[in-house]
Every structure is written in structure tokens, then in C-alpha cells.
Scaffold this motif. Structure first.
Motif, PDB file in Angstrom:
ATOM      1  N   ARG A  29       0.813  -1.177  -0.079  1.00 36.97           N
ATOM      2  CA  ARG A  29      -0.094  -0.111  -0.007  1.00 36.97           C
ATOM      3  C   ARG A  29       1.011   1.178  -0.078  1.00 36.97           C
ATOM      4  O   ARG A  29       0.622   2.034   0.748  1.00 36.97           O
ATOM      5  N   LEU A  30       1.928   1.295  -0.721  1.00 36.71           N
ATOM      6  CA  LEU A  30       2.758   2.476  -0.876  1.00 36.71           C
ATOM      7  C   LEU A  30       2.045   3.643  -1.748  1.00 36.71           C
ATOM      8  O   LEU A  30       1.137   3.184  -2.553  1.00 36.71           O
ATOM      9  N   VAL A  31       2.437   4.799  -1.530  1.00 34.91           N
ATOM     10  CA  VAL A  31       2.106   5.745  -2.339  1.00 34.91           C
ATOM     11  C   VAL A  31       3.531   6.357  -2.978  1.00 34.91           C
ATOM     12  O   VAL A  31       4.488   6.248  -2.317  1.00 34.91           O
ATOM     13  N   GLY A  32       3.244   7.148  -4.024  1.00 31.77           N
ATOM     14  CA  GLY A  32       4.525   7.527  -5.001  1.00 31.77           C
ATOM     15  C   GLY A  32       5.428   8.589  -3.996  1.00 31.77           C
ATOM     16  O   GLY A  32       6.354   8.463  -4.287  1.00 31.77           O
ATOM     17  N   ASP A  33       4.831   9.483  -3.138  1.00 35.89           N
ATOM     18  CA  ASP A  33       5.833   9.994  -2.357  1.00 35.89           C
ATOM     19  C   ASP A  33       6.629   9.067  -1.339  1.00 35.89           C
ATOM     20  O   ASP A  33       7.394   9.621  -0.793  1.00 35.89           O
ATOM     21  N   GLU A  34       6.392   8.106  -1.112  1.00 40.48           N
ATOM     22  CA  GLU A  34       7.322   7.030  -0.452  1.00 40.48           C
ATOM     23  C   GLU A  34       8.306   6.373  -1.346  1.00 40.48           C
ATOM     24  O   GLU A  34       8.982   5.539  -0.679  1.00 40.48           O
ATOM     25  N   ILE A  35       8.294   6.652  -2.621  1.00 37.07           N
ATOM     26  CA  ILE A  35       9.361   5.876  -3.202  1.00 37.07           C
ATOM     27  C   ILE A  35      10.697   6.489  -3.158  1.00 37.07           C
ATOM     28  O   ILE A  35      10.686   7.590  -3.631  1.00 37.07           O
ATOM     29  N   ARG A  36      11.686   5.932  -2.683  1.00 41.37           N
ATOM     30  CA  ARG A  36      12.855   6.666  -2.273  1.00 41.37           C
ATOM     31  C   ARG A  36      13.887   6.439  -3.395  1.00 41.37           C
ATOM     32  O   ARG A  36      15.148   7.051  -3.276  1.00 41.37           O
ATOM     33  N   GLN A  37      13.709   5.429  -4.186  1.00 44.48           N
ATOM     34  CA  GLN A  37      14.729   5.336  -5.186  1.00 44.48           C
ATOM     35  C   GLN A  37      14.295   4.941  -6.611  1.00 44.48           C
ATOM     36  O   GLN A  37      12.977   4.543  -6.430  1.00 44.48           O
ATOM     37  N   TYR A  38      15.103   5.003  -7.462  1.00 41.78           N
ATOM     38  CA  TYR A  38      14.274   4.782  -8.903  1.00 41.78           C
ATOM     39  C   TYR A  38      14.046   3.336  -9.248  1.00 41.78           C
ATOM     40  O   TYR A  38      13.151   3.103 -10.077  1.00 41.78           O
ATOM     41  N   ASP A  39      14.921   2.470  -8.647  1.00 39.85           N
ATOM     42  CA  ASP A  39      14.754   0.983  -8.975  1.00 39.85           C
ATOM     43  C   ASP A  39      13.606   0.587  -7.967  1.00 39.85           C
ATOM     44  O   ASP A  39      13.786   0.266  -6.900  1.00 39.85           O
ATOM     45  N   LEU A  40      12.572   0.464  -8.721  1.00 34.04           N
ATOM     46  CA  LEU A  40      11.149   0.127  -8.006  1.00 34.04           C
ATOM     47  C   LEU A  40      11.221  -1.372  -7.666  1.00 34.04           C
ATOM     48  O   LEU A  40      10.511  -2.110  -6.617  1.00 34.04           O
ATOM     49  N   CYS A  41      12.400  -2.242  -8.263  1.00 33.87           N
ATOM     50  CA  CYS A  41      12.436  -3.594  -8.077  1.00 33.87           C
ATOM     51  C   CYS A  41      12.901  -3.771  -6.512  1.00 33.87           C
ATOM     52  O   CYS A  41      12.580  -4.554  -5.786  1.00 33.87           O
TER      53      CYS A  41
END
Length: 186
Positions: A29-41
Motif C-alpha cells: 500500500r505504498l504511495v508515490g511520495d514514499e518511493i525513495r529510489q528509482y529502482d522499483l525492484c
């Protein structure tokens, strides 16, 4: 004169659609603002093969449904109207060339060149085109481009916000436009 502009995350606002797709796939249940790195893997603890397989079934839908980043169209139109040659330079696979072109046209994004590289290595393309400035959101691409002599504006995104950048960082397309106006003469 030529300006290079990345597409995903810079003109096409696809982060929330990617996150939604990966959340459904991985049960998160992440949101975009929680993405801290480009590598989504790494963010989703999945293999590159699993990510590629998922994107083979979902990427076209994400491309078609992505909205335009706020004010990107208006400021790219201003640049084109002033005589700048706009080259969209993206890591997308060339098989998406036609739907990418249609997306750009449907959203009235002016461009004179569309380059789908299937690679994050954009340096050679920028050098071959004589790009005077590149707008990019992938910090790793920005490092490579800057090291290769291509002035690069880092468009701020959650995945690059906490990375050190010894160059120009912009939060809005207005700031990008003003930076280009200030730093470049046609």
C-alpha cells in the motif's frame, strides 16, 4: 538548438500508476511520495525478471493513461515557440514508439525528435543530437549525462529527493523554463 527532455516522470506523470500496479501485484500500500529510489525492484523486493514480466502486461496501459506533469505542456510549447528543438529521449522500449508518439500528440506536447532507447544510457544520443541541456528525473542518468558534458536539470521526484546533486534541481516546469532561459542562448 536542441534540448533533450526525458519522458516518464518528467513529462508523463506515471509514478502513481506504476505504484498502483506494483501495489496490486505485490500486495503493498505504498504511495508515490514514499518511493525513495528509482529502482522499483528494490522498493518492492521483486526480481528484475518479475518486474519486466509485469510491465509486459501493464506498461502500454500505463503509457496511455498517464497524465501530463503539471505545466509541462505549456512550458515545452514556450520553448518550441522560441525556436528550441525539443527531443524526447526516453528509456522506453522502441516497441512503444507509436503509442508514445500518439500520447505526445494527443496531449499537445511539441517535439521534433522522439528517441526510445530501451536503455538508461542517454549520453551518446544527447551528444549525437548536440543537446545543449537535458531535463531528467533519474539521478543516475543525470550523473552520467553531467559527467559526459551534457548540462542537466534534475527534475525533482520522490525517488531523487534524497540524493546529492551538484547541479540544477527544479521542482516545477516554471523553474525548468526559467533555468533554460537564464543559462542558454540559442
Amino acid at each position: 538548438m536542441n534540448i533533450g527532455i526525458d519522458l516518464d516522470g518528467t513529462v508523463a506523470d506515471n509514478l502513481e500508476l506504476l505504484v498502483e500496479t506494483l501495489n496490486q501485484h505485490c500486495g503493498k500500500r505504498l504511495v508515490g511520495d514514499e518511493i525513495r529510489q528509482y529502482d522499483l525492484c528494490k522498493t518492492y523486493c521483486i526480481s528484475e525478471e518479475e518486474f519486466i514480466e509485469l510491465m509486459e502486461t501493464k506498461e502500454e496501459e500505463i503509457i496511455v493513461q498517464s497524465p501530463v506533469v503539471p505545466m509541462a505542456r505549456e512550458y515545452i510549447e514556450k520553448l518550441a515557440g522560441q525556436g528550441w528543438q525539443i527531443h524526447i529521449i526516453t528509456a522506453r522500449h522502441p516497441r512503444y514508439h507509436e503509442i508514445t508518439r500518439k500520447w505526445l500528440e494527443r496531449n499537445d506536447i511539441p517535439f521534433c525528435g522522439l528517441h526510445l532507447l530501451n536503455s538508461h544510457n542517454k549520453l551518446q544520443t544527447c551528444q549525437n543530437l548536440g543537446v545543449k541541456m537535458m531535463v531528467e528525473d533519474n539521478i543516475h542518468n543525470a550523473y552520467q549525462l553531467k559527467a559526459g558534458g551534457i548540462p542537466t536539470i534534475l527534475y525533482e521526484a520522490p525517488h531523487n529527493r534524497y540524493w546529492s546533486w551538484q547541479g540544477t534541481r527544479c521542482k516545477t516546469w516554471k523553474e525548468i523554463y526559467q533555468t533554460i532561459e537564464t543559462k542558454l542562448d540559442k
